[in-house]
Design a protein around this motif. Structure first.
Motif, short mmCIF file in Angstrom:
data_model
loop_
_atom_site.label_atom_id
_atom_site.label_comp_id
_atom_site.label_asym_id
_atom_site.label_seq_id
_atom_site.Cartn_x
_atom_site.Cartn_y
_atom_site.Cartn_z
N VAL A 81 0.84 -1.21 0.00
CA VAL A 81 0.00 0.00 0.00
C VAL A 81 0.88 1.26 0.00
CG1 VAL A 81 -1.68 1.35 1.36
CG2 VAL A 81 -2.00 -1.12 1.09
N PHE A 82 1.94 1.26 0.79
CA PHE A 82 2.81 2.45 0.84
C PHE A 82 3.44 2.73 -0.53
CE2 PHE A 82 3.63 1.53 5.61
CZ PHE A 82 2.52 2.27 5.97
N MET A 83 3.84 1.65 -1.23
CA MET A 83 4.45 1.83 -2.55
C MET A 83 3.44 2.44 -3.52
SD MET A 83 7.53 0.57 -2.15
CE MET A 83 8.32 -0.18 -3.55
N ILE A 84 2.21 1.97 -3.45
CA ILE A 84 1.16 2.52 -4.32
C ILE A 84 0.92 3.99 -3.98
CG2 ILE A 84 -1.31 2.40 -4.91
CD1 ILE A 84 -1.05 -0.70 -4.39
N GLU A 85 0.92 4.28 -2.68
CA GLU A 85 0.71 5.68 -2.25
C GLU A 85 1.86 6.58 -2.71
OE1 GLU A 85 -2.12 4.82 1.64
OE2 GLU A 85 -0.09 5.53 1.99
N GLU B 4 3.50 6.30 -5.45
CA GLU B 4 3.21 6.58 -6.86
C GLU B 4 2.12 7.63 -6.99
OE1 GLU B 4 4.88 5.89 -9.56
OE2 GLU B 4 6.24 4.95 -8.13
N PHE B 5 1.09 7.49 -6.14
CA PHE B 5 0.00 8.46 -6.13
C PHE B 5 0.55 9.86 -5.81
CE2 PHE B 5 -3.47 10.46 -3.53
CZ PHE B 5 -4.41 10.61 -4.55
N GLY B 6 1.41 9.94 -4.81
CA GLY B 6 2.03 11.21 -4.43
C GLY B 6 2.85 11.80 -5.57
N ARG B 7 3.57 10.93 -6.28
CA ARG B 7 4.38 11.41 -7.42
C ARG B 7 3.49 11.99 -8.51
NH1 ARG B 7 7.55 6.27 -6.35
NH2 ARG B 7 9.51 7.01 -5.46
N TYR C 298 -2.10 17.21 -2.29
CA TYR C 298 -0.80 16.74 -1.80
C TYR C 298 -0.74 16.78 -0.27
CZ TYR C 298 4.01 15.32 -2.19
OH TYR C 298 5.17 14.59 -2.10
N ALA C 299 -1.28 17.85 0.31
CA ALA C 299 -1.29 17.97 1.78
C ALA C 299 -2.11 16.84 2.41
CB ALA C 299 -1.83 19.33 2.20
N VAL C 300 -3.25 16.52 1.79
CA VAL C 300 -4.10 15.44 2.30
C VAL C 300 -3.36 14.10 2.20
CG1 VAL C 300 -6.24 14.13 1.91
CG2 VAL C 300 -6.26 16.63 1.77
N TYR C 301 -2.75 13.88 1.04
CA TYR C 301 -1.96 12.66 0.83
C TYR C 301 -0.87 12.54 1.90
CZ TYR C 301 2.34 10.43 -0.73
OH TYR C 301 3.51 9.72 -0.76
N LEU C 302 -0.12 13.63 2.11
CA LEU C 302 0.98 13.58 3.08
C LEU C 302 0.48 13.21 4.47
CD1 LEU C 302 3.39 16.60 2.45
CD2 LEU C 302 3.84 14.17 2.08
N ASP C 303 -0.58 13.86 4.89
CA ASP C 303 -1.07 13.61 6.25
C ASP C 303 -1.45 12.13 6.42
OD1 ASP C 303 -1.89 14.14 8.89
OD2 ASP C 303 -3.96 14.25 8.21
N GLU C 304 -2.21 11.61 5.47
CA GLU C 304 -2.65 10.21 5.60
C GLU C 304 -1.47 9.25 5.54
OE1 GLU C 304 -5.69 9.47 2.70
OE2 GLU C 304 -7.09 10.85 3.68
N HIS C 305 -0.58 9.50 4.59
CA HIS C 305 0.55 8.59 4.38
C HIS C 305 1.50 8.59 5.59
CE1 HIS C 305 3.36 6.23 2.03
NE2 HIS C 305 4.33 7.08 2.31
#
Ligand code: FE2
Ligand code: FE2
Length: 180
Positions: free
Chosen positions: A78-82, A84-87, A117-124
């Protein structure tokens, strides 16, 4: 120090960036002006620090080491997929910023992707912090922690890059738009 502590420290720096990203998109939505050069520094920190340093540490060393124990594999996937999503979000920020710089009004998409991006960062980061606790307490040996710490510190170019990126974060925190 251990490998896990290095990654936790990376996260503390990334949290500083997250606050900057939030302030930036809020200001853009309020139609306030932020110098393109400052938004470009945010994009640079994302590619040079998050991508080239932090994700590389996780993807090339930390995750493979945890995975050798056959544990937490689903979480790692899941982290690897995330990542990619962040990229992908980051490349959209960069794309719309370039268009905006060349004269088209792209304030809205730049603000929107910064917010994503901010939402992604917080969750990740929140999920990974929990993962680090488990990996540290239940999976990794002291020797592995020490070895990864040494590997992370061994590449001088990376350590230099890290210091440069911290200076850039320091700079962004002192900009007038961050302060008001
Ligand atoms: Fe990550
Ligand atoms: Fe991380």
């Amino acid at each position: 120090m251990s490998g896990t502590e290095i990654l936790r420290n990376d996260h503390r720096q990334i949290r500083r960036l997250e606050k900057i990203v939030i302030k930036c998109y809020v200001k853009l939505y309020e139609s306030k002006d932020i110098p393109f050069s400052d938004i470009e520094i945010i994009v640079l920190i994302i590619s040079e620090f998050l991508d080239a340093v932090h994700y590389a540490r996780e993807e090339d060393q930390y995750f493979p080491c945890v995975a050798t124990y056959d544990s937490l594999k689903q979480e790692i996937r899941v982290f690897m997929i995330e990542h990619e999503f962040g990229r992908r979000i980051a490349s959209n920020i960069s794309k719309y910023l370039q268009k905006w710089k060349s004269g088209e009004d792209q304030r809205e998409p730049v603000a929107r992707f910064l917010k994503a991006y901010a939402v992604y960062l917080d969750e990740h980061l929140t999920k990974e912090d929990k993962f680090f606790d488990i990996a540290e307490n239940q999976v990794l040996s002291q020797d592995e922690e020490k070895m990864m710490y040494e590997e992370f510190r061994a590449v001088t170019a990376v350590v230099t890059k890290f210091d440069e990126m911290i200076k850039s974060i320091d700079y962004l925190e002192t900009t007038p738009w961050m302060k008001d």
